[in-house]
Scaffold this motif. Structure first.
Motif, PDB file in Angstrom:
ATOM      1  N   TYR A 229     -30.908 -40.052  48.059  1.00 44.88           N
ATOM      2  CA  TYR A 229     -32.170 -40.946  47.987  1.00 44.88           C
ATOM      3  C   TYR A 229     -33.364 -40.343  47.295  1.00 44.88           C
ATOM      4  CZ  TYR A 229     -30.125 -44.229  51.635  1.00 44.88           C
ATOM      5  OH  TYR A 229     -29.366 -45.065  52.265  1.00 44.88           O
TER       6      TYR A 229
ATOM      7  N   LEU B 168     -36.935 -41.467  45.916  1.00 46.31           N
ATOM      8  CA  LEU B 168     -37.321 -42.216  47.319  1.00 46.31           C
ATOM      9  C   LEU B 168     -38.801 -41.668  47.459  1.00 46.31           C
ATOM     10  CD1 LEU B 168     -36.640 -43.760  49.949  1.00 46.31           C
ATOM     11  CD2 LEU B 168     -36.079 -41.355  50.849  1.00 46.31           C
TER      12      LEU B 168
ATOM     13  N   MET C 259     -30.093 -46.836  43.752  1.00 45.61           N
ATOM     14  CA  MET C 259     -29.640 -46.424  44.957  1.00 45.61           C
ATOM     15  C   MET C 259     -28.884 -47.852  45.788  1.00 45.61           C
ATOM     16  SD  MET C 259     -29.630 -44.144  47.090  1.00 45.61           S
ATOM     17  CE  MET C 259     -28.249 -44.218  48.465  1.00 45.61           C
TER      18      MET C 259
END
Length: 376
Positions: A108, A113, A147
């Motif tokens: 991530y 992220l 993702m």
């Protein structure tokens, strides 16, 4: 895909209301004592009131407009609080790895992220089911979409995937126990959780569709940002592409560093399998630079009469991976490629048995020529 988890759900105590003694009875009451008593008053379960007030509140000002209080018969836990991580969150991004994500936290982070909000929905009927939601925001839409494809394709074969498309206002997918929604810089991941150990897989799939499906669709309509995939993913041909058959890499792909953003499509026609690769750039100079990475690969051979420039190359993404033959061409600001489906390239399979599963070089050139000719 993530396995179904049986997690504790929030339950409220049942309230039992007994019939109290009635005072002040006269003889007429005694005279009627032989009559059957009225049926007992059954008090409604306190569970049934979980969503009566509209559900709980998301007290996080950033995510509150992006999630419904109630959907699909479920509502935000009235006794719960959202957990926020990262940018403007109460917890650090490092803590998301230990308290929110079950592994793959570093993946991530590689996709950029930036923020995570964790929410929980409860069954309004008081059933033993709940839905957990991770709403992630990434630094760029490219990272969020990458993702999303990572969660859906999961480095596996889309032809054997258990997920199916979900119309959720942007890109969406659902399985028997999960749902995923991408839009703009956001990725929402929903997990159906139950304490009912006797629930059959069929019943779980139905319950998941009714709960996570409804919540996911509502979230998909609220998230900000464009619903179109990034340019490289949009450039992939749609015909014969497997459902949800796209993997997107913002940076590195095909065993090469810094070649992204790049989109890989998975295709099937009868027994034949292949992949299309798209690198859409903002200008011709950038496309030439992307094509140069293929042209400079060891063993590349020029292909004449295809696009503005073209080569044939072998691609091996890792030492333990099969070698796939690609034909790569550039036309204007788009670099496109058609190559073997690595998933069917078993070195132990005789060549004559592999042939029906692969495109010939001529078939690759023909498909790539037709694709590039349609590019405006």
């Amino acid at each position: 895909m993530r396995p179904t988890r049986f997690a504790p759900s929030c339950t409220l105590p049942l309230l039992f209301i007994g019939l109290g003694a009635v005072g002040g009875c006269d003889r007429r009451d005694d005279a009627k004592s032989s009559s059957p008593p009225p049926p007992p008053v059954v008090a409604p379960s306190a569970h049934a009131d979980i969503c009566a007030g509209g559900g709980g509140q998301d007290t996080d000002a950033i995510s509150a407009p992006l999630v419904p209080r109630a959907a699909g018969g479920f509502c935000l836990d009235p006794q719960g609080e959202p957990k926020t991580y990262g940018d403007q969150g109460k917890l650090s991004m490092d803590e998301v790895c230990t308290t929110a994500f079950d592994g793959e936290c570093e993946v991530y982070k590689r996709f950029g992220l930036a923020r995570v909000v964790v929410l929980r929905y409860l069954d309004g009927t008081g059933g033993p089911n709940s839905v957990e939601v991770n709403l992630s925001r990434f630094s760029t839409p490219d990272g969020a979409y990458g993702m999303f494809t990572k969660r859906v394709v999961a480095d596996g074969d889309p032809a054997r995937a258990t997920v199916r498309p979900l119309a959720a206002g942007a890109a969406g997918a659902t399985s028997s126990s999960n749902a995923y929604v991408w839009r703009g810089a956001y990725l929402a991941e929903l997990t159906f959780v139950t304490e009912d150990t006797k629930m059959t897989p069929e019943a779980m799939a139905r319950a998941n569709e009714q709960s996570t499906g409804a919540i996911a669709k509502d979230i998909g309509g609220r998230l900000p940002g464009a619903i179109d995939p990034p340019p490289s993913a949009s450039a992939l041909p749609a015909a014969l592409r497997l459902p949800l058959g796209v993997a997107y890499y913002p940076k590195d792909a095909l065993g090469m560093n810094g070649i992204g953003p790049i989109a890989v499509g998975y295709y099937k026609d009868g027994e034949k399998r292949w992949r299309d690769v798209a690198l859409a750039r903002t200008d011709v100079a950038a496309a030439k630079e992307a094509f140069r990475a293929f042209r400079l690969k060891a063993g590349s051979l020029p292909v004449k009469g295809l696009g503005d420039e073209a080569v044939q190359v072998l691609v091996q993404e890792a030492p333990d991976r099969a070698k796939a033959e690609y034909v790569v061409a550039r036309r204007g600001s788009l670099v496109g490629a058609v190559g073997d489906e690595e998933l069917v390239l078993d070195p132990a399979t005789p060549t004559e048995k592999l042939a029906p599963l692969k495109l010939t070089k001529e078939e690759k050139i023909a498909k790539l020529a037709a694709w590039l000719s349609a590019v405006k």
